[in-house]
Design a protein around this motif. Sequence first.
Motif, short mmCIF file in Angstrom:
data_model
loop_
_atom_site.label_atom_id
_atom_site.label_comp_id
_atom_site.label_asym_id
_atom_site.label_seq_id
_atom_site.Cartn_x
_atom_site.Cartn_y
_atom_site.Cartn_z
N MET A 109 71.52 31.77 40.19
CA MET A 109 70.43 33.01 39.86
C MET A 109 69.32 32.20 39.25
SD MET A 109 73.38 35.81 38.50
CE MET A 109 71.71 36.93 38.62
N PHE A 110 69.32 31.23 38.69
CA PHE A 110 68.10 30.69 37.99
C PHE A 110 67.28 29.36 38.71
CE2 PHE A 110 70.82 32.64 35.02
CZ PHE A 110 69.82 33.46 34.33
N ASN A 127 64.41 47.73 34.57
CA ASN A 127 65.60 46.89 34.09
C ASN A 127 66.32 46.29 35.08
OD1 ASN A 127 67.40 49.02 35.17
ND2 ASN A 127 66.45 50.07 33.56
N LEU A 128 67.47 45.66 34.83
CA LEU A 128 68.01 44.85 36.00
C LEU A 128 68.57 45.63 37.01
CD1 LEU A 128 70.04 42.27 33.59
CD2 LEU A 128 67.96 41.83 34.84
N PHE A 184 75.82 39.89 38.44
CA PHE A 184 74.83 41.15 38.14
C PHE A 184 75.41 41.92 37.18
CE2 PHE A 184 73.48 40.65 42.84
CZ PHE A 184 72.63 39.67 42.77
N THR A 232 63.56 42.70 33.71
CA THR A 232 63.79 43.20 32.38
C THR A 232 62.54 43.11 31.25
OG1 THR A 232 65.47 42.45 30.45
CG2 THR A 232 64.45 40.74 31.77
N PRO A 240 59.60 37.36 34.05
CA PRO A 240 59.68 38.94 33.50
C PRO A 240 58.18 39.39 33.35
CG PRO A 240 61.77 38.04 32.69
CD PRO A 240 60.98 36.78 33.23
N GLU A 289 72.35 43.38 29.26
CA GLU A 289 70.95 43.90 28.92
C GLU A 289 71.21 45.33 28.25
OE1 GLU A 289 66.90 44.93 31.52
OE2 GLU A 289 68.98 45.49 32.27
N LEU A 318 75.56 40.73 33.54
CA LEU A 318 73.93 40.77 32.82
C LEU A 318 73.49 42.07 32.80
CD1 LEU A 318 72.25 37.78 35.08
CD2 LEU A 318 72.88 37.92 32.75
N PHE A 364 66.37 38.60 40.60
CA PHE A 364 67.28 39.56 40.01
C PHE A 364 66.82 39.60 38.37
CE2 PHE A 364 71.13 40.68 37.35
CZ PHE A 364 71.25 41.76 37.67
N TRP A 365 67.07 38.46 37.77
CA TRP A 365 66.84 38.26 36.24
C TRP A 365 65.46 38.71 35.49
CZ3 TRP A 365 63.95 34.90 33.66
CH2 TRP A 365 63.67 33.85 34.26
#
Length: 441
Positions: free
Chosen positions: A13-14, A149-150, A41, A196, A212, A48, A44, A192-193
């Motif tokens: 994811m990162f 948001n996510l 998903f 936020t 972000p 959040e 997180l 995805f991340w």
Amino acid sequence: MDLASMSAGVRGMFFMLTPNESSFEKVEEVPHYVQQATPFFIGLMVLETVVGFLKTGSPAITLGDGLTSVSSGMISRLPMLLVRGCELTTYMYVWDNYRLLELPWDSAWTWWFSFLGVDFCYYWVHRLAHEVSFIWAAHQVHHSSEYYNLTTALRQSLTQQFTSWIFYVPLALVAPPSIFAVHLQLNLLFQFWIHTELIKNLGPLEWIFNTPKHHRVHHGRNIYCLDKNYGGILIIWDRLFGTFAEEQEKVIYGLVFPINTFEILYVQLHYYFYLWGRSKTYKTIADKVWTFLKGPSWKPGKRRLGDHVDNPVVTGKEVPQDPSWSLPIQLYVVIHFLLVLRTYHDLFDNKMMMSQLTILGMVLYILLTLTSLGYIIDQRPTASLLEMLRCVIMVTMQRYGCMAPLLPSLAVPTEAFVSLSLLYWALQSFSQLLSIKKKAD
């Protein structure tokens, strides 16, 4: 899921997977990274929600908006039940028939070249999705939330894959499909991340990567935010091509003209009907065609991308659409959403054992359910009748074993709940018909 898979899932994811562990000879060997990331998903999004509530005292995710975003993500994957994704299918066809060079699949140089190639192509996919109206008709789905948001990351288009494939074709002339399939997924996962408001600034990383902070600007409808920051993983493409903008005053999210609905098919398709209607107001064939090929703000006599003269003024005091509805109805919607999510999950797990006709029927049921729940959230007058009809279908599916409960132990309570749902909406529909009859008399 074992510890190694969990580690790979988090790092994927990162964009922290190494070439050695994510290079494959054949497309069939490539893991379904996006599908495997589902638990992350959810984790997180819960994190959040909790952290956002602790910091601000209000939830980062509202129920109506969050369910609409997740519903859009579900709908965007439905074509994969019938055909392989357009991007990968066309890529493999070009590779098999027209490749100019065959880079080695097990080389780190190939892996890094493909990373840059996919991210560069994505920049142009994304930019043209904002600059060409008929492609924007698909991409506007992702921008339709007035929250950031996510769950917004999951708000994807049903139709965008049918236009985005063409931008990756040049890469298919040299890079193996298996490596392309890896980076197509990793590029999506990375994005995805970054949806936020909780992460404010990542320091020196802001110069190179999409973050972000940068992506908040992209989702804004403030004048300074429009048509900016298209990058996927890297922000350097925006800096190179003049589409970069720093975050300044408070960002107001969503479409320039908010749609103010949670009805999922309208969210997905309304802009196509808008373009068709607008094209019919023009007299010349050229102007009718340019309606679809030039920018969303274009009008006859204006430049290709149009201008923002007709945009509503953003004051910073705009309030997102968040209808007031009773707690019992909220619980009802959540339970039925979880039930259709289970049906959706089972459909993907068992699709190889189902006929095309059965799959089509299940897809239509899922679309009907998500549409009906949107009607309930919107509090539309016709919601009672539509939900009653859906509950009739649901009871029938239960009767013939086409729908599983959330847990085996909940089979009887689920059947009772669905039957009571049908009774409730039948009474509501009957009450509405009586009211209409009295008014007519």
